[in-house]
Scaffold this active site. Structure first.
Site, PDB file in Angstrom:
ATOM      1  N   LYS A  22     -63.790 -51.684  15.343  1.00  0.00           N
ATOM      2  CA  LYS A  22     -63.684 -50.244  15.137  1.00  0.00           C
ATOM      3  C   LYS A  22     -62.227 -49.806  15.115  1.00  0.00           C
ATOM      4  CE  LYS A  22     -63.612 -47.144  18.359  1.00  0.00           C
ATOM      5  NZ  LYS A  22     -63.645 -45.932  19.189  1.00  0.00           N
ATOM      6  N   ASN A  23     -61.435 -50.293  16.083  1.00  0.00           N
ATOM      7  CA  ASN A  23     -60.054 -49.836  16.211  1.00  0.00           C
ATOM      8  C   ASN A  23     -59.128 -50.424  15.154  1.00  0.00           C
ATOM      9  OD1 ASN A  23     -60.692 -48.189  18.372  1.00  0.00           O
ATOM     10  ND2 ASN A  23     -60.239 -49.766  19.896  1.00  0.00           N
ATOM     11  N   ARG A  91     -60.676 -38.937  18.433  1.00  0.00           N
ATOM     12  CA  ARG A  91     -59.229 -38.881  18.557  1.00  0.00           C
ATOM     13  C   ARG A  91     -58.525 -39.605  17.414  1.00  0.00           C
ATOM     14  NH1 ARG A  91     -54.903 -41.672  20.714  1.00  0.00           N
ATOM     15  NH2 ARG A  91     -53.326 -40.323  21.632  1.00  0.00           N
ATOM     16  N   CYS A 115     -63.439 -39.291  23.498  1.00  0.00           N
ATOM     17  CA  CYS A 115     -63.929 -39.519  24.851  1.00  0.00           C
ATOM     18  C   CYS A 115     -63.006 -38.848  25.875  1.00  0.00           C
ATOM     19  CB  CYS A 115     -64.014 -41.012  25.156  1.00  0.00           C
ATOM     20  SG  CYS A 115     -65.368 -41.863  24.337  1.00  0.00           S
ATOM     21  N   ARG A 120     -54.216 -38.424  26.920  1.00  0.00           N
ATOM     22  CA  ARG A 120     -53.863 -39.110  25.672  1.00  0.00           C
ATOM     23  C   ARG A 120     -53.159 -38.191  24.672  1.00  0.00           C
ATOM     24  NH1 ARG A 120     -58.948 -42.598  23.740  1.00  0.00           N
ATOM     25  NH2 ARG A 120     -60.036 -40.624  23.850  1.00  0.00           N
ATOM     26  N   ASP A 303     -60.321 -51.076  27.689  1.00  0.00           N
ATOM     27  CA  ASP A 303     -61.647 -50.939  27.077  1.00  0.00           C
ATOM     28  C   ASP A 303     -62.663 -51.943  27.617  1.00  0.00           C
ATOM     29  OD1 ASP A 303     -60.923 -48.791  25.562  1.00  0.00           O
ATOM     30  OD2 ASP A 303     -60.815 -49.856  23.657  1.00  0.00           O
ATOM     31  N   ARG A 395     -70.634 -44.507  18.735  1.00  0.00           N
ATOM     32  CA  ARG A 395     -69.276 -44.358  18.206  1.00  0.00           C
ATOM     33  C   ARG A 395     -68.566 -45.700  18.119  1.00  0.00           C
ATOM     34  NH1 ARG A 395     -65.836 -41.716  21.572  1.00  0.00           N
ATOM     35  NH2 ARG A 395     -64.367 -41.907  19.859  1.00  0.00           N
TER      36      ARG A 395
END
Length: 417
Positions: A22-23, A91, A115, A120, A303, A395
């Site tokens: 995902k990232n 985000r 989240c 952040r 994470d 997500r």
């Protein structure tokens, strides 16, 4: 709104294939803005965040199709704004700021959401863009940035920031001159983005280290690119196998991205073996307590902190878990305690005294990785666990309950009553 129902006690056994990261997918989708034409991205997971990023590009008048692979045509982009209704849920939406500014000369992007695991802020993104010559104002919750053409600059991050590194790396790819990012994030997802940008025609050196050098070019071209596997999903399945005492083969993963995770899971008594391109994981009869501190890559990832805590809740002994990245990332603790876990929080430190077993209970997911920790706990708990608010889960995990069922877990998705 959905929930997951888990009946614990089944060791996981079999094979699981890891989805794309995902990232890595989200910045790569944003990078398509820099290269007019059709880009093809492969191994993109089916996630709510990917859908949101697609909707954002469509709002900018690009074409976006996710059908087995992602196809993005940005030759039609005319918009410059990322509205609150889209950005507030994710985000990573802020990743369009650098590419829009570099290509269009202007961007209007809502301050991001996502989240609730900490502040952040994006001040480091904005500081870097200002050093590259952008004029930036904040008005009614929106960032307004303008620059006829960005100019290369030397930028030092006070602390490593993944999205900040990615945003400025994308912007600098079309800037005039050399940009040097110091104390940059070293995550594999940053390196994957740099690899893709270089394939598009950028000139980037040093990605994966703390110093990245980007020589701006006049044009980037769309490419066909396969993103890396998700190291956090890999770690989550490792933890699930470990806590249940199962044995699984994990396919389509990258051993070299998992050093810190493998080290700590091995300390906990989990056997981990590399077999060609696969990883074989065997859980022990009972886990051993292990201390862990979250750190920027290549340290232990924040994470994976919640998933590791679920494991430690039934480990033999007492473990100390220190969260050094986000100040509000212990929200899963109260939910694990509903299942019987013995955890004491003192600031950024959680002391976890392992108990013989957890009991199923109704629990609520508070963020993406907390969702995964509650599932892991539910897999080994006695009785039935109901995990609500699983929209967080969608997500970041592609069909996790289907993958777990294929490994023998008793897990199903149901509607909330």
């Amino acid at each position: 709104m959905g929930k997951l129902i888990i009946r614990g006690g089944n060791p996981l056994n079999g094979e699981v294939t890891i989805s794309g990261a995902k990232n890595a997918a989200l910045p790569l989708i944003a990078s398509a803005i820099l290269a007019p034409g059709e880009m093809v991205l492969r191994n993109v997971p089916r996630l709510k965040d990917v859908e949101t990023m697609g909707m954002l590009l469509q709002h900018l008048e690009a074409r976006f199709l996710h059908d087995g692979e992602v196809r993005i045509d940005t030759s039609t982009i005319a918009g410059i704004d990322a509205p609150y209704d889209l950005v507030r849920t994710m985000r990573a939406s802020v990743l369009v700021l650098g590419p829009l500014l570099a290509r269009m000369g202007e961007a209007v992007v809502s301050l991001p959401g996502g989240c609730a695991i900490g502040a952040r802020p994006i001040n480091l993104h904005l500081m870097g863009l200002e050093k590259m010559g952008a004029t930036i104002t904040l008005e009614q919750g929106y960032v307004r940035a303008k620059a006829r053409r960005l100019k290369g600059a030397s930028i030092y991050f006070d602390m490593p920031t993944v999205t900040g590194t990615e945003n400025l790396m994308m912007a600098a790819s079309l800037a005039d001159g050399l940009t040097v990012l110091e104390n940059a994030a070293c995550e594999p997802e940053v390196s994957d983005l740099a690899n893709a940008l270089n394939k598009m025609g950028a000139s980037i050196e040093g990605a994966g280290t703390t110093t990245i050098r980007i020589e701006g070019v006049n044009r980037l071209n769309p490419i066909d690119y396969a993103i890396i596997p998700d190291r956090i999903e890999t770690g989550t399945f490792m933890a699930a196998a470990g806590i249940t005492g199962g044995k699984i083969r994990i396919k389509a993963c990258r051993w070299e991205h998992l050093d810190a995770i493998i080290m700590k899971l091995t300390e906990a008594g989990i056997e981990i073996e590399k077999d060609g391109e696969d990883i074989i994981v065997r859980g022990p009869e009972r886990l051993a307590a292990v201390n862990v501190k979250t750190m920027p890559y290549p340290g232990f990832p924040t994470d994976m902190q919640a998933q590791f805590m679920a494991m430690m809740s039934i480990a033999d002994g007492t473990s100390v878990i220190t969260e050094n990245i986000f100040e509000n990332r212990f929200m899963h603790v109260s939910e694990l305690m509903r299942m019987g876990a013995n955890i004491i929080i003192d600031g950024a430190t959680a002391t976890v005294k392992g108990i013989p077993f957890l009991r199923g209970a109704p629990v609520m997911a508070t963020d993406l990785r907390a969702s995964a920790s509650l599932i892991i706990a539910g897999l080994v708990a006695r009785g039935e666990t109901h995990v609500s608010r699983i929209y967080h889960l969608d997500r970041g995990y592609d069909a996790i309950e289907r993958k777990l069922r294929a490994l023998g877990a008793d897990i199903e998705r149901a509607k909330e009553s």
